[in-house]
Design a protein around this motif. Structure first.
Motif, short mmCIF file in Angstrom:
data_model
loop_
_atom_site.label_atom_id
_atom_site.label_comp_id
_atom_site.label_asym_id
_atom_site.label_seq_id
_atom_site.Cartn_x
_atom_site.Cartn_y
_atom_site.Cartn_z
N VAL A 156 25.02 43.07 42.12
CA VAL A 156 26.20 43.00 42.99
C VAL A 156 27.37 43.77 42.37
O VAL A 156 28.06 44.53 43.05
CB VAL A 156 26.61 41.52 43.22
N LEU A 157 27.58 43.59 41.05
CA LEU A 157 28.69 44.27 40.37
C LEU A 157 28.46 45.78 40.33
O LEU A 157 29.40 46.57 40.53
CB LEU A 157 28.85 43.72 38.96
N TYR A 177 30.44 51.66 45.18
CA TYR A 177 31.40 51.86 46.26
C TYR A 177 32.69 52.49 45.73
O TYR A 177 33.22 53.45 46.30
CB TYR A 177 31.73 50.53 46.95
N ILE A 178 33.20 51.91 44.64
CA ILE A 178 34.46 52.39 44.05
C ILE A 178 34.30 53.80 43.49
O ILE A 178 35.17 54.66 43.69
CB ILE A 178 34.91 51.41 42.95
N PHE A 179 33.19 54.05 42.81
CA PHE A 179 32.94 55.35 42.20
C PHE A 179 32.95 56.46 43.25
O PHE A 179 33.63 57.48 43.09
CB PHE A 179 31.59 55.32 41.48
N CYS A 232 34.05 53.18 36.50
CA CYS A 232 35.44 52.94 36.88
C CYS A 232 35.66 51.62 37.61
O CYS A 232 36.76 51.06 37.60
CB CYS A 232 35.96 54.09 37.74
N GLY A 233 34.63 51.09 38.24
CA GLY A 233 34.78 49.85 38.98
C GLY A 233 34.41 48.61 38.19
O GLY A 233 34.33 47.51 38.76
N LEU A 234 34.19 48.77 36.89
CA LEU A 234 33.78 47.64 36.06
C LEU A 234 34.78 47.33 34.95
O LEU A 234 34.41 46.79 33.91
CB LEU A 234 32.39 47.90 35.45
N VAL A 260 44.14 47.79 41.69
CA VAL A 260 43.97 48.02 40.25
C VAL A 260 44.54 49.38 39.86
O VAL A 260 45.26 49.52 38.86
CB VAL A 260 42.48 47.93 39.85
N ARG A 261 44.24 50.40 40.66
CA ARG A 261 44.71 51.76 40.35
C ARG A 261 46.23 51.87 40.41
O ARG A 261 46.83 52.57 39.61
CB ARG A 261 44.08 52.77 41.32
#
Length: 239
Positions: free
Chosen positions: A71-72, A78-80, A99-101, A168-169
Motif C-alpha cells: 500500500v505504501l 502515485y506521488i512519484f 519521494c513519497g516515503l 508536504v511539499r
C-alpha cells in the motif's frame, strides 16, 4: 476532457521519462503487489490441522506487513509519477524514487489508512448485520449495493494521496481529515469520469494478466500518469 484525451496526455508524459526510471518503478510496484498474494496463497495451502500455531501466526503477520508495504509503495508510485508530471509540464528537479516515503508522508498516510479502514469496516459490519436479518433475495441486493458503495467511496478518495503530497511539499500544516475533505471535494461531480477512465484501462488489465503481470511494468506508470493528470486538471477545474 475525455478518457481518450487523458490517456493521450499520459502517454506523451511517459515518453518524457527515461525508460530505465519508469520501468524500474513499474517493476517495483508489480512485485510489491504480487508478493503479498503469493505469500498469502502459500500460507493458505499450509493451513489446517497439525500446523504449528506460532509458525502460522508468523506467516499471517508477514502477509500483513507485506500488504502494508504494498500500500505504501503504491502511494509512493502515485506521488512519484505525479511529481514527474509536474517536472515535465512545469519544470524543476527530477523527483527521488522514494519521494513519497518521507517521515511526513508516512505519518499522514498511516493516519489516512486507519481512518479509511475503520470507516469501511464499520460500513461492512453494519451491512453484514442487516443482511443476516433479511431474506436471501434482499441480502443479495444489499451485497450489490455494498460493492457499489465501496467502489464509489474509493473513487471519491482517489486524490487524497496527491493532496497529502502537495501539503508536504508546500509545508502546509493541515489535519489528515482536512486533506481527506479536500480530496473528496475535488472528486465531486467527477466520480463518473474517473470510473470511465479506469474502465478504459480494462483491456490493458486483461493483457497484463495474460503476461503474468509483466506488462504492468509499463501499464502502472501509464495509469498513474493518467490519474495524476486528472488531479491537476481537477484542481484547475478543467476535468
Amino acid at each position: 476532457m475525455k478518457a481518450k484525451e487523458i490517456r493521450a496526455l499520459a502517454r506523451e508524459n511517459l515518453k518524457q521519462i527515461p525508460k530505465k526510471i519508469y520501468m524500474s518503478m513499474g517493476l517495483l510496484l508489480v512485485v510489491a503487489n504480487i508478493i503479498p498474494s503469493v505469500v498469502n496463497q502459500v500460507t493458505d495451502s499450509k493451513s489446517g490441522v497439525g500446523v504449528n500455531i506460532i509458525f502460522f501466526l508468523l506467516e499471517i503477520a508477514a502477509v500483513f506487513l507485506l500488504e502494508i508495504a504494498a500500500v505504501l509503495l503504491t502511494a509512493n508510485g502515485y506521488i512519484f509519477f505525479d511529481r514527474w508530471r509536474n517536472k515535465i509540464q512545469k519544470g524543476g528537479e527530477e523527483p527521488n524514487a522514494w519521494c513519497g516515503l518521507s517521515g511526513q508522508h508516512l505519518a499522514r498516510l498511516a493516519v489516512y489508512g486507519v481512518i479509511v479502514s475503520v470507516t469501511l469496516a464499520i460500513v461492512v459490519v453494519i451491512v453484514g448485520l442487516v443482511i443476516s436479518q433479511v431474506p436471501v433475495a434482499v441480502s443479495i441486493i444489499l451485497l450489490i449495493l455494498l460493492v457499489v458503495l465501496l467502489g464509489w467511496i474509493q473513487l471519491r478518495l482517489t486524490y487524497v494521496v496527491y493532496v497529502i503530497d502537495d501539503d508536504v511539499r508546500t509545508g502546509q500544516k493541515r489535519s489528515v481529515w482536512a486533506e481527506i475533505g479536500t480530496g473528496w471535494k475535488l472528486t465531486k461531480g467527477r466520480a463518473w469520469k474517473l470510473l470511465c477512465l479506469n474502465l478504459s484501462f480494462f483491456g490493458w488489465y486483461i493483457l497484463t494478466a495474460f503476461t503474468l503481470g509483466i506488462l504492468g511494468i509499463w501499464l502502472i506508470p501509464y495509469y498513474n500518469l493518467a490519474i495524476a493528470e486528472t488531479y491537476e486538471q481537477s484542481k484547475e477545474d478543467k476535468y
